[in-house]
Each structure stands twice: as structure tokens, then as C-alpha cells.
Design a protein around this motif. Structure first.
Motif, PDB file in Angstrom:
ATOM      1  N   ALA A 171      -0.190  46.228  15.368  1.00  0.00           N
ATOM      2  CA  ALA A 171       0.115  44.995  14.634  1.00  0.00           C
ATOM      3  C   ALA A 171       0.828  45.322  13.316  1.00  0.00           C
ATOM      4  CB  ALA A 171      -1.164  44.211  14.369  1.00  0.00           C
ATOM      5  N   PHE A 172       0.357  46.344  12.622  1.00  0.00           N
ATOM      6  CA  PHE A 172       1.055  46.755  11.402  1.00  0.00           C
ATOM      7  C   PHE A 172       2.486  47.155  11.721  1.00  0.00           C
ATOM      8  CE2 PHE A 172      -3.029  47.821   9.016  1.00  0.00           C
ATOM      9  CZ  PHE A 172      -2.829  46.848   8.064  1.00  0.00           C
ATOM     10  N   ASP A 173       2.652  47.944  12.766  1.00  0.00           N
ATOM     11  CA  ASP A 173       3.988  48.431  13.123  1.00  0.00           C
ATOM     12  C   ASP A 173       4.939  47.263  13.390  1.00  0.00           C
ATOM     13  OD1 ASP A 173       5.484  50.996  13.695  1.00  0.00           O
ATOM     14  OD2 ASP A 173       5.925  49.854  15.510  1.00  0.00           O
ATOM     15  N   ALA A 174       4.461  46.297  14.195  1.00  0.00           N
ATOM     16  CA  ALA A 174       5.317  45.148  14.522  1.00  0.00           C
ATOM     17  C   ALA A 174       5.653  44.353  13.266  1.00  0.00           C
ATOM     18  CB  ALA A 174       4.627  44.252  15.543  1.00  0.00           C
ATOM     19  N   GLY A 175       4.661  44.161  12.405  1.00  0.00           N
ATOM     20  CA  GLY A 175       4.893  43.408  11.175  1.00  0.00           C
ATOM     21  C   GLY A 175       5.877  44.127  10.271  1.00  0.00           C
ATOM     22  N   ILE A 176       5.711  45.426  10.184  1.00  0.00           N
ATOM     23  CA  ILE A 176       6.588  46.232   9.333  1.00  0.00           C
ATOM     24  C   ILE A 176       8.019  46.173   9.856  1.00  0.00           C
ATOM     25  CG2 ILE A 176       7.138  48.622   8.738  1.00  0.00           C
ATOM     26  CD1 ILE A 176       4.005  49.031   8.625  1.00  0.00           C
ATOM     27  N   LYS A 177       8.174  46.212  11.176  1.00  0.00           N
ATOM     28  CA  LYS A 177       9.529  46.172  11.738  1.00  0.00           C
ATOM     29  C   LYS A 177      10.174  44.797  11.562  1.00  0.00           C
ATOM     30  CE  LYS A 177       9.180  50.179  14.594  1.00  0.00           C
ATOM     31  NZ  LYS A 177       8.464  50.780  15.696  1.00  0.00           N
ATOM     32  N   ALA A 178       9.343  43.749  11.434  1.00  0.00           N
ATOM     33  CA  ALA A 178       9.903  42.407  11.218  1.00  0.00           C
ATOM     34  C   ALA A 178      10.230  42.173   9.743  1.00  0.00           C
ATOM     35  CB  ALA A 178       8.909  41.353  11.696  1.00  0.00           C
ATOM     36  N   ALA A 179       9.721  43.034   8.861  1.00  0.00           N
ATOM     37  CA  ALA A 179       9.835  42.779   7.425  1.00  0.00           C
ATOM     38  C   ALA A 179      11.238  43.063   6.902  1.00  0.00           C
ATOM     39  CB  ALA A 179       8.824  43.650   6.678  1.00  0.00           C
ATOM     40  N   LYS A 180      11.672  42.253   5.915  1.00  0.00           N
ATOM     41  CA  LYS A 180      13.013  42.432   5.357  1.00  0.00           C
ATOM     42  C   LYS A 180      13.004  42.805   3.887  1.00  0.00           C
ATOM     43  CE  LYS A 180      15.200  39.179   8.512  1.00  0.00           C
ATOM     44  NZ  LYS A 180      14.061  38.317   8.857  1.00  0.00           N
ATOM     45  N   GLY A 181      11.837  42.848   3.300  1.00  0.00           N
ATOM     46  CA  GLY A 181      11.770  43.108   1.858  1.00  0.00           C
ATOM     47  C   GLY A 181      12.015  44.557   1.497  1.00  0.00           C
ATOM     48  N   GLU A 182      12.153  44.799   0.185  1.00  0.00           N
ATOM     49  CA  GLU A 182      12.310  46.181  -0.283  1.00  0.00           C
ATOM     50  C   GLU A 182      10.963  46.855  -0.393  1.00  0.00           C
ATOM     51  OE1 GLU A 182      14.512  46.870  -4.035  1.00  0.00           O
ATOM     52  OE2 GLU A 182      15.686  45.158  -3.343  1.00  0.00           O
ATOM     53  N   ILE A 183       9.960  46.033  -0.719  1.00  0.00           N
ATOM     54  CA  ILE A 183       8.604  46.550  -0.873  1.00  0.00           C
ATOM     55  C   ILE A 183       7.708  45.851   0.135  1.00  0.00           C
ATOM     56  CG2 ILE A 183       6.664  46.871  -2.464  1.00  0.00           C
ATOM     57  CD1 ILE A 183       9.190  48.204  -3.468  1.00  0.00           C
ATOM     58  N   LEU A 184       6.890  46.642   0.764  1.00  0.00           N
ATOM     59  CA  LEU A 184       6.018  46.124   1.804  1.00  0.00           C
ATOM     60  C   LEU A 184       4.570  46.207   1.364  1.00  0.00           C
ATOM     61  CD1 LEU A 184       7.442  47.162   5.034  1.00  0.00           C
ATOM     62  CD2 LEU A 184       5.104  46.388   4.977  1.00  0.00           C
ATOM     63  N   ILE A 185       3.857  45.119   1.531  1.00  0.00           N
ATOM     64  CA  ILE A 185       2.430  45.148   1.195  1.00  0.00           C
ATOM     65  C   ILE A 185       1.647  44.869   2.467  1.00  0.00           C
ATOM     66  CG2 ILE A 185       0.600  44.140  -0.237  1.00  0.00           C
ATOM     67  CD1 ILE A 185       2.664  44.824  -2.140  1.00  0.00           C
ATOM     68  N   THR A 186       0.670  45.701   2.782  1.00  0.00           N
ATOM     69  CA  THR A 186      -0.193  45.396   3.926  1.00  0.00           C
ATOM     70  C   THR A 186      -1.587  45.073   3.399  1.00  0.00           C
ATOM     71  OG1 THR A 186      -0.826  47.723   4.150  1.00  0.00           O
ATOM     72  CG2 THR A 186       1.033  46.990   5.452  1.00  0.00           C
ATOM     73  N   LEU A 187      -2.262  44.169   4.099  1.00  0.00           N
ATOM     74  CA  LEU A 187      -3.671  43.933   3.800  1.00  0.00           C
ATOM     75  C   LEU A 187      -4.385  43.379   5.022  1.00  0.00           C
ATOM     76  CD1 LEU A 187      -4.395  40.777   1.719  1.00  0.00           C
ATOM     77  CD2 LEU A 187      -2.052  41.444   2.062  1.00  0.00           C
ATOM     78  N   ASP A 188      -5.715  43.418   4.984  1.00  0.00           N
ATOM     79  CA  ASP A 188      -6.498  42.895   6.092  1.00  0.00           C
ATOM     80  C   ASP A 188      -6.540  41.382   6.062  1.00  0.00           C
ATOM     81  OD1 ASP A 188      -7.080  45.234   7.298  1.00  0.00           O
ATOM     82  OD2 ASP A 188      -9.071  45.478   6.422  1.00  0.00           O
ATOM     83  N   GLY A 189      -6.793  40.801   7.228  1.00  0.00           N
ATOM     84  CA  GLY A 189      -6.788  39.349   7.336  1.00  0.00           C
ATOM     85  C   GLY A 189      -8.170  38.730   7.252  1.00  0.00           C
ATOM     86  N   ASP A 190      -9.147  39.501   6.804  1.00  0.00           N
ATOM     87  CA  ASP A 190     -10.514  38.975   6.818  1.00  0.00           C
ATOM     88  C   ASP A 190     -11.012  38.638   5.418  1.00  0.00           C
ATOM     89  OD1 ASP A 190     -10.605  41.488   5.822  1.00  0.00           O
ATOM     90  OD2 ASP A 190     -12.037  42.291   7.268  1.00  0.00           O
ATOM     91  N   LEU A 191     -10.085  38.558   4.464  1.00  0.00           N
ATOM     92  CA  LEU A 191     -10.399  38.232   3.069  1.00  0.00           C
ATOM     93  C   LEU A 191     -11.222  39.307   2.378  1.00  0.00           C
ATOM     94  CD1 LEU A 191     -11.244  34.418   3.403  1.00  0.00           C
ATOM     95  CD2 LEU A 191      -9.109  35.431   2.631  1.00  0.00           C
ATOM     96  N   GLN A 192     -11.305  40.494   2.980  1.00  0.00           N
ATOM     97  CA  GLN A 192     -12.036  41.571   2.290  1.00  0.00           C
ATOM     98  C   GLN A 192     -11.161  42.187   1.199  1.00  0.00           C
ATOM     99  OE1 GLN A 192     -14.127  43.601   5.981  1.00  0.00           O
ATOM    100  NE2 GLN A 192     -15.396  43.778   4.149  1.00  0.00           N
ATOM    101  N   ASN A 193      -9.858  42.230   1.445  1.00  0.00           N
ATOM    102  CA  ASN A 193      -8.926  42.650   0.392  1.00  0.00           C
ATOM    103  C   ASN A 193      -8.536  41.415  -0.421  1.00  0.00           C
ATOM    104  OD1 ASN A 193      -7.385  44.666   2.879  1.00  0.00           O
ATOM    105  ND2 ASN A 193      -8.683  45.414   1.241  1.00  0.00           N
TER     106      ASN A 193
END
Ligand code: UDP
Ligand code: MG
Length: 313
Positions: A76-98
Motif C-alpha cells: 500500500a505504501f509503494d502504490a501510494g508513493i508511486k501515485a504521489a506527485k509532491g517533492e516531499i512525501l509524508i507517510t503515516l498510519d491510518g489508525d490515528l495513532q500517528n
């Protein structure tokens, strides 16, 4: 019309996160508006079977990437990263823990010139069991992987997008991104971030993660030390074992022919033969691994080095 060019791309993997999705989007949106740079929010639905996808209806701005089935957080991270167009990429979890409110902390480090900034859940809000395993894993990682950070499992991370020109994510490797990138010479830093207990939904992992994580660590250790010349490991240890085995056998022959000792009752001849055979095997693995590695670099059109920039003056 020129395409919208975000500066920040936020990537969040979601697997059965109903109850979290809308609040998550609200918090990310709020944090990004405060930052004031152009952004995009990418949710990757990793084959959720609950109402996760329905709950994204009407959320805007949002890019939703939907997997056909559950392929795992790394995919899922890989697919999201490949869809991203920004210069800076931020990843986080979707469970509100971050906490998206920590994003500016990461960006400040990026602005200092780092390529990767990893969150460190300094005040971890997980079960005792989870923290125990995580502590063990972190200690081992210090020895095997040497990425110089405390908490590689924290999903809240920031990257310059160029990090991903050369890295594909497989297995459950997202946890070792800082290590993999450090290997390529990217500059890695960490900042302390906040961590919250999970309120909706349940964790998607169990004890099996510990086993996979351990094996992954060994793989990275190998990659760190021997990816350019695997034959140095296999060939070297193979040669050593073969020589040792040969030594044992020669000694046995001397005992037999000069001292008339009987060998049929003794274990040493077997040990000698065993060492020679294993040694030869290891050597052959080394030769094969050498071919595989050459193919690997060749097929990816890259070499075992990574160039920061080329200047023409
Ligand atoms: N996740 C995913 N696919 C999976 C497992 C997890 O996309 O197969 C997502 C999950 O929805 C969450 C994040 O990865 O956003 C971290 O998962 P979880 O909170 O279960 O892990 P933990 O915090 O317990 O380590
Ligand atoms: Mg979690």
C-alpha cells in the motif's frame, strides 16, 4: 491547463479502518492548511472489507487508490508513493495513532538537508507485549542494520521523493526504509513524535510479524555487507570450511597410514567429509548469487552506487 503541482504528498495505507477515516482526513487537512504549502492527500485502501471506502465518500481533496484485495501495508505504501506527485512525501498510519500535527517537525528536519526523517514514538501508546517485541527488534536492528535510528517501525516519516527513484518496496520492508536508504547514501534523521492509543478498529499484526521482521533484518544485514559481491561471503566461508574438512581428512589419513589407527569407529572422517561437501556447496551458492546480483543490477539499469547530482559548470 497546467496540472496541480503539490509540494507535499501525504500517503496513508488503510485496511479496515472504519471509524478512523473521516477524522484522520480532517486532522491531516487541518495540519496541512496550517503549513500552507500545496499538498495532496493519498489514501490507499488495502482491500478493506468494512466501511472504510464508503467513509471516504465526499472527502476532499483526496486521491483514493484501491487495491483489489489485501496486499499488505508495504504494498500500500509503494502504490501510494508511486501515485504521489509532491517533492516531499509524508507517510503515516491510518489508525490515528500517528498525529498529523507532527508533520511540521519532520519538515523542519527535511529543510535542514536530510533526505529521510523518521518519527520516533518516544512515548509509545501500545500494549506491553507489542512494546516488548518492538524493544527486542530495535536492539537487534542496532546490531544488524545500523541505521542509527531508534524506532524504525514508526510509520510517520518524511522523504524527499527522489529517495524512491531507486527503491521498490517488497515484503514488509517499509519498516526498514531508513536502513535501505542509508545504504544508498541518503541522509537519515529522526525526530520525536507523539503517539496515541488505537481507539477504533484493531491492530492488523500478530506475533508472526516478529518472525518476518527478524528474517527481513538478516536480509538487510546481508544486503548491507555483501550485496555487491555475495561471493565474498559464500565463497569465503565455503573455502574456509572445505579447507578445514580437508585438514581433518588429511590428519585422519596420517593417523591411519602412519600410526595404523582404525577409523571405522570414529566420527572425525564423517565430520571432515561433511565440511568439505558443505564448503563446496557454499562456494557454488556464492557463484550463483554472483550471477543473480549482476542480473539484478543490470535489469534495473543501475549500479551499486547512487549519484546525488551531476553538475555542469
Ligand atoms: N495496514 C494495511 N494493510 C495491512 C495491514 C495494515 O494497509 O495489511 C495499515 C493499517 O490500516 C494502518 C497501518 O497499516 O493504517 C498500521 O497498521 P496497524 O495499526 O494494524 O499496525 P500497528 O500500529 O499495530 O503496528
Ligand atoms: Mg497502529
Amino acid at each position: 491547463m497546467t496540472e496541480y503541482q503539490p509540494y507535499l504528498s501525504i500517503v496513508v495505507p488503510l485496511y479496515n479502518e472504519e471509524g478512523n477515516v473521516r477524522e484522520l482526513h480532517r486532522r491531516i487537512h487541518e495540519a496541512l492548511q496550517k503549513i500552507g504549502k500545496p499538498f495532496e492527500i493519498i489514501f490507499v485502501d488495502d482491500g478493506s472489507k468494512d466501511k472504510t471506502v464508503e467513509e471516504t465518500n465526499g472527502l476532499s481533496p483526496l486521491t483514493l487508490v484501491r487495491f483489489r484485495k489485501n496486499f499488505g501495508q508495504t504494498a500500500a505504501f509503494d502504490a501510494g508513493i508511486k501515485a504521489a506527485k509532491g517533492e516531499i512525501l509524508i507517510t503515516l498510519d491510518g489508525d490515528l495513532q500517528n498525529d498529523p500535527a507532527d508533520i511540521p517537525l519532520l519538515l523542519a528536519k527535511i529543510d535542514e538537508g536530510y533526505d529521510v526523517v523518521s518519527g520516533w514514538r518516544f512515548n509509545r501508546k501500545d500494549t506491553l507485549m507489542k512494546r516488548f517485541f518492538s524493544r527486542g527488534a530495535n536492539m537487534l536492528r542496532k546490531i544488524l542494520v545500523k541505521d542509527g535510528i531508534h524506532d524504525s517501525g514508526c510509520s510517520l516519516k518524511a522523504y524527499r521523493t527522489e529517495c524512491f527513484r531507486e527503491v521498490d518496496l517488497f515484503g514488509e520492508m517499509h519498516r526498514f526504509m531508513p536502513a535501505l536508504l542509508a545504504l544508498d547514501g541518503f541522509r537519515v534523521a529522526e525526530v520525536k513524535v507523539s503517539h496515541h492509543p488505537r481507539i477504533h478498529g484493531t491492530t492488523k499484526y500478530n506475533w508472526k510479524r516478529a518472525v518476518k521482521g527478524f528474517v527481513d533484518m538478516i536480509a538487510i544485514w546481508f544486503w548491507r555487507k555483501y550485496s555487491y559481491r555475495p561471493i565474498h561471503l559464500f565463497g569465503g566461508s565455503g573455502l574456509f570450511l572445505s579447507l578445514l574438512g580437508t585438514g581433518v581428512l588429511v590428519w585422519m589419513l596420517i593417523e591411519k597410514f602412519y600410526f595404523g589407527a582404525s577409523l571405522s569407529e570414529r566420527l572425525w572422517p564423517l565430520v571432515g567429509i561433511f565440511f568439505v561437501l558443505i564448503g563446496v556447496q557454499l562456494f557454488i551458492y556464492g557463484l550463483l548469487a554472483d550471477i543473480v546480483v549482476r542480473n539484478y543490477y543490470h535489469s534495473r539499469g543501475r549500479m551499486n552506487y547512487s549519484i546525488r547530482e551531476v553538475r555542469k559548470q
